[in-house]
Scaffold this motif. Structure first.
Motif, PDB file in Angstrom:
ATOM      1  N   GLY A   1      76.387  34.059 -15.569  1.00 57.05           N
ATOM      2  CA  GLY A   1      75.189  34.614 -14.961  1.00 57.05           C
ATOM      3  C   GLY A   1      75.363  36.062 -14.588  1.00 57.05           C
ATOM      4  O   GLY A   1      76.380  36.689 -14.857  1.00 57.05           O
ATOM      5  N   ALA A   2      74.342  36.578 -13.960  1.00 55.92           N
ATOM      6  CA  ALA A   2      74.345  37.961 -13.512  1.00 55.92           C
ATOM      7  C   ALA A   2      74.958  38.056 -12.121  1.00 55.92           C
ATOM      8  O   ALA A   2      74.925  37.114 -11.335  1.00 55.92           O
ATOM      9  N   LEU A   3      75.508  39.204 -11.834  1.00 57.39           N
ATOM     10  CA  LEU A   3      76.022  39.527 -10.505  1.00 57.39           C
ATOM     11  C   LEU A   3      74.846  40.063  -9.695  1.00 57.39           C
ATOM     12  O   LEU A   3      74.133  40.955 -10.163  1.00 57.39           O
ATOM     13  N   THR A   4      74.619  39.513  -8.509  1.00 54.70           N
ATOM     14  CA  THR A   4      73.545  39.982  -7.634  1.00 54.70           C
ATOM     15  C   THR A   4      74.169  40.488  -6.349  1.00 54.70           C
ATOM     16  O   THR A   4      74.993  39.800  -5.740  1.00 54.70           O
ATOM     17  N   VAL A   5      73.787  41.713  -5.967  1.00 51.95           N
ATOM     18  CA  VAL A   5      74.381  42.343  -4.791  1.00 51.95           C
ATOM     19  C   VAL A   5      73.272  42.826  -3.866  1.00 51.95           C
ATOM     20  O   VAL A   5      72.350  43.521  -4.309  1.00 51.95           O
ATOM     21  N   SER A   6      73.373  42.451  -2.600  1.00 53.32           N
ATOM     22  CA  SER A   6      72.436  42.914  -1.575  1.00 53.32           C
ATOM     23  C   SER A   6      73.171  43.845  -0.631  1.00 53.32           C
ATOM     24  O   SER A   6      74.201  43.471  -0.062  1.00 53.32           O
ATOM     25  N   PHE A   7      72.641  45.050  -0.484  1.00 52.65           N
ATOM     26  CA  PHE A   7      73.181  46.048   0.444  1.00 52.65           C
ATOM     27  C   PHE A   7      72.234  46.087   1.636  1.00 52.65           C
ATOM     28  O   PHE A   7      71.052  46.390   1.468  1.00 52.65           O
ATOM     29  N   THR A   8      72.749  45.771   2.817  1.00 54.38           N
ATOM     30  CA  THR A   8      71.915  45.712   4.009  1.00 54.38           C
ATOM     31  C   THR A   8      72.264  46.840   4.951  1.00 54.38           C
ATOM     32  O   THR A   8      73.422  46.976   5.373  1.00 54.38           O
ATOM     33  N   ARG A   9      71.250  47.639   5.258  1.00 48.42           N
ATOM     34  CA  ARG A   9      71.413  48.749   6.206  1.00 48.42           C
ATOM     35  C   ARG A   9      71.091  48.227   7.593  1.00 48.42           C
ATOM     36  O   ARG A   9      70.047  47.627   7.819  1.00 48.42           O
ATOM     37  N   ARG A  10      72.010  48.475   8.521  1.00 42.03           N
ATOM     38  CA  ARG A  10      71.825  48.046   9.904  1.00 42.03           C
ATOM     39  C   ARG A  10      72.118  49.260  10.792  1.00 42.03           C
ATOM     40  O   ARG A  10      73.261  49.498  11.166  1.00 42.03           O
ATOM     41  N   ARG A  11      71.086  50.028  11.066  1.00 37.87           N
ATOM     42  CA  ARG A  11      71.256  51.281  11.815  1.00 37.87           C
ATOM     43  C   ARG A  11      71.961  51.028  13.144  1.00 37.87           C
ATOM     44  O   ARG A  11      71.661  50.087  13.854  1.00 37.87           O
ATOM     45  N   GLY A  12      72.921  51.905  13.432  1.00 38.52           N
ATOM     46  CA  GLY A  12      73.650  51.814  14.691  1.00 38.52           C
ATOM     47  C   GLY A  12      74.841  50.871  14.649  1.00 38.52           C
ATOM     48  O   GLY A  12      75.539  50.698  15.644  1.00 38.52           O
ATOM     49  N   ARG A  13      75.071  50.249  13.519  1.00 41.61           N
ATOM     50  CA  ARG A  13      76.242  49.359  13.369  1.00 41.61           C
ATOM     51  C   ARG A  13      76.640  49.313  11.906  1.00 41.61           C
ATOM     52  O   ARG A  13      76.024  49.952  11.061  1.00 41.61           O
ATOM     53  N   ALA A  14      77.678  48.564  11.605  1.00 39.41           N
ATOM     54  CA  ALA A  14      78.192  48.491  10.234  1.00 39.41           C
ATOM     55  C   ALA A  14      77.134  47.928   9.291  1.00 39.41           C
ATOM     56  O   ALA A  14      76.377  47.032   9.656  1.00 39.41           O
TER      57      ALA A  14
END
Length: 187
Positions: A3-16
């Motif tokens: 299958g395909a690789l699926t990547v979610s990048f989550t921005r959380r301002r003020g923390r990692a």
């Protein structure tokens, strides 16, 4: 991998910020990383560059093949079975090195500013122009993959500029990308 690789990048301002991955074999992994602020996360730039140049054995190829990221301080360490890949004699880093070199040349480019005797390197989060790719590669001692064409570079830079705008506009949210690995590596 099927299958395909699926990547979610989550921005959380003020923390990692965070990355969540579903590999082609449907196993998952995730890690947090220090925020890059409005600049695109380095791993997101890797995904776009590696996909755009058909680099299947770079950072994301290693992740898709079962490697994990463990953060040690602010440094990402690739591991498998709890052992850093750098300590495993069977690990070939040729593809990772090739991907890092391509990202260094095609990713966000610093602008040098002089302030008195100090030279500052500032990165504009949306600046992805590299006017002299072969010359830059030569000066850095890098070799661009054979798959590097002006059309591919333009496509990569257009996608990175679009993603940079989206990332800047994200308050606390996610950008999800899917990568269908090519069958051969762009060497």
């Amino acid at each position: 991998m099927t299958g395909a690789l699926t990547v979610s990048f989550t921005r959380r301002r003020g923390r990692a910020d965070q990355v969540h991955v579903t590999r082609g074999d449907m196993t998952t992994t995730s890690w947090e990383f220090p925020s890059y602020g409005d600049a695109l996360p380095h791993d997101l730039v890797h995904l776009v560059v590696e996909e755009g140049l058909d680099l299947t054995d770079g950072f994301w190829g290693l992740i898709d093949q079962g490697a994990y990221v463990v953060m040690v301080g602010d440094q990402a360490v690739l591991t498998r079975d709890g052992v850093p890949l750098a300590q495993r004699p069977d690990t070939d880093f040729t593809g990772l090195r090739r991907a890092e070199e391509a990202v260094a040349i095609l990713g966000p480019q610093p602008h040098l500013e002089q302030s008195g005797k100090i030279i500052l390197a500032r990165v504009d989060p949306g600046s992805f122009a590299t006017p002299d790719l072969p010359g830059t590669a030569r000066r850095l001692g890098f070799q661009l993959p054979q798959s590097t064409t002006s059309d591919r570079v333009d496509t990569i830079h257009t996608r990175l500029r679009d993603l940079a705008r989206r990332w800047r506009d994200v308050e606390d949210g996610t950008i999800t990308l899917t990568w269908h690995r090519a069958s051969t590596s762009g060497r």
